[in-house]
Design an enzyme around this catalytic site. Structure first.
Site, PDB file in Angstrom:
ATOM      1  N   ASN C 130     -15.064   6.602  12.976  1.00  0.00           N
ATOM      2  CA  ASN C 130     -14.045   7.309  13.925  1.00  0.00           C
ATOM      3  C   ASN C 130     -13.179   6.677  14.729  1.00  0.00           C
ATOM      4  O   ASN C 130     -12.336   7.130  15.644  1.00  0.00           O
ATOM      5  CB  ASN C 130     -15.023   8.177  14.839  1.00  0.00           C
ATOM      6  CG  ASN C 130     -15.922   8.872  14.204  1.00  0.00           C
ATOM      7  OD1 ASN C 130     -15.545   9.850  13.248  1.00  0.00           O
ATOM      8  ND2 ASN C 130     -17.148   8.791  14.210  1.00  0.00           N
ATOM      9  N   PHE C 157     -14.481   0.031   5.279  1.00  0.00           N
ATOM     10  CA  PHE C 157     -13.138  -0.579   4.624  1.00  0.00           C
ATOM     11  C   PHE C 157     -13.050  -1.913   4.766  1.00  0.00           C
ATOM     12  O   PHE C 157     -11.879  -2.223   4.401  1.00  0.00           O
ATOM     13  CB  PHE C 157     -11.977   0.359   4.919  1.00  0.00           C
ATOM     14  CG  PHE C 157     -12.148   1.975   4.918  1.00  0.00           C
ATOM     15  CD1 PHE C 157     -12.776   2.459   4.136  1.00  0.00           C
ATOM     16  CD2 PHE C 157     -11.102   2.533   5.733  1.00  0.00           C
ATOM     17  CE1 PHE C 157     -12.897   4.088   3.841  1.00  0.00           C
ATOM     18  CE2 PHE C 157     -11.131   4.058   5.731  1.00  0.00           C
ATOM     19  CZ  PHE C 157     -12.423   4.832   4.770  1.00  0.00           C
ATOM     20  N   ILE C 158     -14.063  -2.541   5.217  1.00  0.00           N
ATOM     21  CA  ILE C 158     -13.630  -3.841   5.409  1.00  0.00           C
ATOM     22  C   ILE C 158     -13.211  -5.008   4.318  1.00  0.00           C
ATOM     23  O   ILE C 158     -14.336  -5.152   3.537  1.00  0.00           O
ATOM     24  CB  ILE C 158     -14.660  -4.695   6.315  1.00  0.00           C
ATOM     25  CG1 ILE C 158     -14.944  -3.852   7.716  1.00  0.00           C
ATOM     26  CG2 ILE C 158     -14.318  -5.873   6.747  1.00  0.00           C
ATOM     27  CD1 ILE C 158     -13.975  -3.318   8.437  1.00  0.00           C
ATOM     28  N   GLN C 337       9.572   4.536 -13.470  1.00  0.00           N
ATOM     29  CA  GLN C 337      10.780   5.451 -14.075  1.00  0.00           C
ATOM     30  C   GLN C 337      11.645   4.738 -15.158  1.00  0.00           C
ATOM     31  O   GLN C 337      11.816   5.293 -16.418  1.00  0.00           O
ATOM     32  CB  GLN C 337      11.486   5.933 -13.037  1.00  0.00           C
ATOM     33  CG  GLN C 337      12.339   6.904 -13.229  1.00  0.00           C
ATOM     34  CD  GLN C 337      11.698   8.478 -13.305  1.00  0.00           C
ATOM     35  OE1 GLN C 337      10.344   8.537 -12.767  1.00  0.00           O
ATOM     36  NE2 GLN C 337      12.253   9.298 -14.019  1.00  0.00           N
ATOM     37  N   GLY C 340       9.853   4.755 -18.353  1.00  0.00           N
ATOM     38  CA  GLY C 340       9.715   5.771 -18.963  1.00  0.00           C
ATOM     39  C   GLY C 340       8.084   6.120 -19.305  1.00  0.00           C
ATOM     40  O   GLY C 340       7.428   5.849 -18.486  1.00  0.00           O
ATOM     41  N   GLU C 364      -3.824  -1.706   8.080  1.00  0.00           N
ATOM     42  CA  GLU C 364      -3.175  -2.465   9.172  1.00  0.00           C
ATOM     43  C   GLU C 364      -2.153  -1.519   9.875  1.00  0.00           C
ATOM     44  O   GLU C 364      -1.047  -2.081  10.255  1.00  0.00           O
ATOM     45  CB  GLU C 364      -2.336  -3.805   8.453  1.00  0.00           C
ATOM     46  CG  GLU C 364      -3.051  -4.789   7.840  1.00  0.00           C
ATOM     47  CD  GLU C 364      -4.520  -5.326   8.409  1.00  0.00           C
ATOM     48  OE1 GLU C 364      -3.983  -5.511   9.908  1.00  0.00           O
ATOM     49  OE2 GLU C 364      -5.345  -5.637   8.058  1.00  0.00           O
TER      50      GLU C 364
END
Lengths: 260, 396, 387
Positions: C130, C157-158, C337, C340, C364
């Site tokens: 949170n 997420f460390i 792109q 292709g 970050e």
């Protein structure tokens, strides 16, 4: 254990080309590198010193620019560098080079092992290692792929065309190493910085006990009289078309050659 | 000075500067000047079209070259038979000797090797120096050098040829160093300057990018190692009885400081490249290491050995013993199939004497097509599997 | 002060050594490093053996004693060669930096040498379920108990979580104090009550470790506190400032890798009888890519340089992070792109680059947060001017 590694700075031959118009060598922008087999020699020298203690000294004969190559050897971890440098040494063939290096090695004093790469990329002769060993009157083991030292004895596994040969050689001796003997390390940052501060000993013709008629061009029994681009011959047949057509034609050719 | 500059002749064309492998020459306002990096290799002299550069050799202590006569080949063998390169050298020596009017001698060193003499005679030897001793059973640098140098000092040949094999390249420089003889490595061409009785030696340098012609003008003997598979043996001579000169040697095993502890055949995943009749080689055009499977499959179908370009070996796609070319194995198969090999000059140097070269590459400009007997400009990922399949069908 | 874009000879020599290492060791196995799905210990060890882990750490603590700009260029090369290894390298600095900048002599002596030599890897624990951009809601509690603090809470997420041995954790001594309650601690792996949760499955970076850090009555000695109680926000902000430079340069490195892939491809791909490099549409893409990379690089270098000079660098770091991460997404997209259909396949690295790029816009501080930081500073500068 005192180890001396013989090394040479060479043009990176992979980048050398022949100009198709003038039929001359194009070396513009060709970088100078440590002869690749010599990197293996340096690596082996450093590893043996790490294992058995002692010092690893790198020795080269070449123009002032070769200092760059010595710096890299120091950055890899060699302890000392000696640079035999001077116009008098230029034009040396493998005989005169062997003699000059042997005189420099004598001047360095006691040694246990001399290591060199199996050959250089430019000359590909593989003659200087045995030449130096002969001048110094020590045993040699060329094409080394594995080296073990115990006391004054060295076991060397050599890689030949179709076999391996394991020799027992008494030190002091000279070995020339093949690429597969090890993976040369990348200079780590601390060594890159430390190498900048290490002195390089430079010996000119007056610093060496070498007879003037045995060094450089004067001391070279052989001489290059002509350099030319290799001939390109052949007039080939181009086979084109859809894959099945091409394959059919190729099968036909292979049948003519009795390969299928 | 070894390279003499004749400045007025210089046109400022810069050919010399471009030809120099060492950045050893500069031209400023049409005046060539040698720099510190010049090795006197004379590449500039060869490049100069207007003779503004000349090579000059310092005077030599003259050896009386007239004391040296005869053409020697140093044999390599495995006790059972002469190495192919020895037969090739004897063949070449026969051709050279036509200009020298001297017999061709073979130096045969070993233990119990007399039975090789008939083969030596058939391959071109007029005379055999036979040196036998149990210490000489295996090639070892020390005793072999002692024996050969002694023989050379005694008999004074003018030319001594070795195979540019692992053995020859270990042996020859050791002898040349002791004898203060000229030695030229890895020759691919030999000739004779009849008037001066000089061996004209041609060899590739710079990974085969240039060829150099080398002379040993004053020192004797003139020694050379010659690349295997370059010279051709002569058709076997029949009923030739060579002169046999046995040389007695006194050797003591206890005095030899080098011992051979073990000899092991190399494990090979393929047949010996140098002896293969058909070779299928892969290059960077395969795009990734896994695609070497295509090459192995085709080789399998053809019963061929697998070769590789230096680029793929350097990239770690395939072990170094597959490498064909200047720094790998020189090959001369009946059929050489180059798959996705562009044909760097050092690769060409190692395979261009193959009888038939088939090149498959999608780049029509690839140098490999210049040497190819049959060039297929196309997508190797399509052509090779289809070809493999077709060959397998043929075989069934 | 004169503007000087030249690197010193020492820097040039060091960069050449790093470049060689990256090209020959990291780049050839980057694909494998990503796909293996295990933490890239092999390459991380190699990076450590090259002395890269402690570039800005003083020599007395086993580092190279060089500046942040040098570290930044090293991070760029690593990211170009292997983004995964580059990410580990960047996250490592987030533990190393606060200890180096805010630690006591004892703390430095205890932790810096192992981090500087890369013998141990570091990680930084700030984000919570949170509390992401908004740090006032950090809920990991630190309660004083005698000579210890007792930590309770969960970080998510460390990066390097579970693999790292030394963590800098931002907790709070009173959640209602908001950011003024934040306090920073050094926590070692293996401390009782400190556990790791699951590793996240991500859009990219399969081999990177991003785990939960779970503190359950974890006792940390008071001597492991950085600065004092309630000064953790400063530690967090200082670390994030450096983190932004790291993220910015990571994005530059990745974008460079995309350009390095796309340009040679355009020289080999033939359509309508010529290589596609000849088409203006392709050339314009290449021009934009190269320009954006260079702009992002200069912003990143400038932020690092300002930090080295002791100048206020937060705004430029935020600009670098914002611009570089968004440029990286555009550049990697263009690289796909240019390739292709092939660019969409896993045969070519650009599809991976494209997925990897997105991360830089998020971690970050998201692009949105960077914009807030920048706007805040700019508005303040003008407010100052009015006065």
């Amino acid at each position: 254990m005192n180890i001396i590694v013989l090394m040479k700075q060479v043009p990176d031959t992979a980048e050398v080309r022949i100009d198709p118009v003038s039929n001359t060598l194009v070396r513009e922008g060709v970088p100078s590198i440590i002869n690749p087999f010599d990197e293996n020699a340096i690596e082996e020298g450093i590893r043996l010193v790490e294992k058995h203690g002692g010092r690893c000294t790198v020795l080269t004969m070449g123009p002032p620019q070769a200092e760059e190559a010595l710096r890299r050897a120091l950055a890899m971890g060699a302890d000392e560098a000696v640079h035999v440098c001077g116009r008098e040494f230029a034009g040396a063939d493998t005989w005169a080079t062997s003699y000059t290096l042997a005189q420099a090695i004598r001047q360095l004093g006691e040694f246990d092992l001399i290591i060199c790469g199996k050959q250089t990329f430019e000359g590909d002769t593989a003659q200087v290692g045995p030449g130096v060993a002969e001048q110094l009157g020590i045993a040699q083991a060329t094409y080394a792929i594995e080296v073990q030292i115990e006391g004054r004895k060295m076991r060397v596994k050599r890689v030949l065309e179709d076999r391996y040969e394991t020799l027992e050689v008494r030190l002091p001796a000279l070995i020339s190493v093949v690429k597969q003997i090890n993976e040369p390390r990348h200079p780590r940052l601390k060594n890159v910085m430390a190498a900048k501060k290490k002195p390089i000993t430079v010996w000119g013709v007056d610093d060496l006990d070498a007879r003037p008629n045995l060094i450089g061009l004067a001391g070279s029994p052989t001489s290059v009289v002509r350099i030319f681009a290799p001939e390109r011959h052949h007039k080939g047949e181009i086979i084109e078309g859809e894959t099945p057509v091409v394959v059919d034609k190729l099968i036909e050719k292979l049948r003519q050659l009795e390969a299928v | 000075m070894a390279i003499v500059v004749d400045a007025p002749k210089c046109t400022g064309c810069m050919l010399c500067v471009r030809a120099c492998p060492y950045e050893g020459i500069v031209v400023e306002e049409k005046v060539p000047r040698l720099t510190d990096t010049c090795t006197y290799c004379a590449a500039c002299v060869s490049a100069c079209k207007v003779e503004a550069l000349r090579q000059e050799r310092p005077p030599k202590e003259e050896t009386d070259t007239s004391l040296y006569r005869g053409l020697w080949v140093v044999a390599e063998h495995d006790d059972q038979r002469l190495a192919p390169v020895t037969r090739e050298l004897l063949g070449e020596a026969r051709r050279l000797t036509a200009d020298l009017a001297e017999p061709v001698s073979l130096v045969l060193i070993g233990h119990n090797v007399e039975e090789l003499i008939p083969a030596a005679a058939a391959a071109g030897a007029d005379r055999v120096y036979l040196v036998q001793h149990e210490v000489l059973k295996d090639y070892r640098t020390g005793p072999y050098t002692d024996v050969l140098c002694g023989l050379i000092e005694d008999r004074k040949p003018e030319i001594v040829l070795f195979g540019a094999t692992a053995q020859g390249r270990d042996f020859a420089p050791r002898c040349a160093s002791r004898l203060v003889a000229g030695l030229t490595a890895d020759c691919t061409g030999l000739g004779i300057d009849v008037e001066r009785r000089l061996l004209i030696q041609t060899r590739p340098a710079f990974g085969g990018n240039i060829m150099a012609t080398i002379l040993t003008e004053h020192a004797r003997p003139q020694m050379a190692t010659v690349r295997p598979k370059v010279m051709r043996p002569i058709p076997p001579r029949e009923g030739v009885a060579p002169e046999i000169i046995e040389i007695a040697v006194h050797l003591d095993e206890r005095a030899v400081i080098t011992k051979v502890l073990e000899v092991a055949r190399q494990e090979r995943h393929t047949v010996n490249l140098a002896d293969a009749e058909i070779i299928v080689s892969g290059g960077r055009g395969l795009k990734k290491p896994e695609n070497f499977d295509l090459v192995f499959d085709l080789a399998d179908a053809l019963g061929a050995a697998v070769g590789a370009s230096r680029a793929t070996v350097d990239a770690g796609w395939i072990p170094a013993y597959h490498q064909v070319g200047q720094t790998g194995t020189t090959v001369q198969p009946k059929i050489y199939v180059a798959c996705g090999i562009s044909g760097a000059i050092q690769h060409l140097a190692g395979m261009q004497t193959s009888d038939v070269i088939i090149a498959i590459n999608d780049d029509p400009e690839a140098p490999i097509f210049k040497v190819a007997t049959y060039g297929i400009i196309g997508d190797l990922f399509e052509v090779i599997p289809a070809l493999t399949e077709a060959i397998r069908r043929q075989r069934q | 002060m004169a503007v000087d874009f030249a690197f010193t000879q020492d820097q040039q020599d060091i960069f050449a050594a790093i470049k060689e290492f990256c090209d020959e060791e990291l780049a050839p196995k980057a694909k494998e490093t990503d796909e293996r799905g295990d933490f890239p210990w092999e390459t991380v060890r190699q990076v450590a053996e090259m002395d890269l882990m402690g570039i800005p750490v003083p020599e007395e603590y086993g580092g190279m004693g060089m500046d942040f700009l040098t570290w930044t260029v090293a991070a760029e090369y690593l990211s170009t060669a292997c983004t995964t290894t580059g990410a580990v390298f960047g996250a490592h600095m987030l533990a190393l930096y606060p200890i180096m900048a805010y630690g006591t002599d004892e703390q430095k002596a205890k932790y810096l040498p192992a981090l500087a030599t890369g013998e141990k890897i570091g990680a930084f624990g700030l984000t919570e379920p949170n509390a992401g951009s908004d740090q006032s809601t950090i809920a990991t509690r630190a309660e004083r108990d005698g000579d210890d603090y007792v930590l309770n809470g969960t970080k998510i997420f460390i990066t390097n979580g579970g693999e790292a041995e030394i963590y800098v954790i931002i907790a709070t001594v009173g959640q209602r104090l908001g950011v003024r309650g934040l306090t920073a601690f050094i926590v070692e792996k293996g401390t009782p009550g400190f556990e790791f949760g699951k590793n996240e499955k991500k859009m990219a970076y399969k081999s990177l470790s991003n785990r939960e850090l779970i503190f359950d009555d974890c006792r940390v000695p008071a001597g492991n506190m950085l600065l004092t109680e309630k000064r953790g926000f400063r530690v967090a902000m200082g670390t994030l400032g450096v983190g932004r430079i790291g993220m910015a340069i990571g994005a530059v490195g990745l974008a460079q890798a995309a350009l390095d892939a796309a340009v040679p491809y355009s020289k080999t791909r033939v359509q309508y009888g010529q290589t596609i490099e000849n088409f203006q549409a392709i050339q314009f893409m290449i021009a934009d890519m190269a320009t954006e990379i260079q702009a992002a690089r200069l912003l990143s270098y400038q932020a690092a340089w300002m930090k080295d000079q002791g100048l206020e660098f937060e705004k430029v770091a935020a600009m670098a992070k914002l611009y570089a991460s968004e440029a990286c997404s555009r550049v990697t997209s263009k690289a796909v792109q240019i390739h292709g259909g092939y660019g969409y396949t896993a045969e070519f690295p650009v599809e991976r680059y494209f997925r990897e790029a997105k991360l830089f816009e998020i971690v970050e501080g998201t692009s949105e947060i960077q914009r807030l930081v920048i706007a805040n500073r700019v508005l303040k500068e003008y407010a100052d001017k009015k006065r």
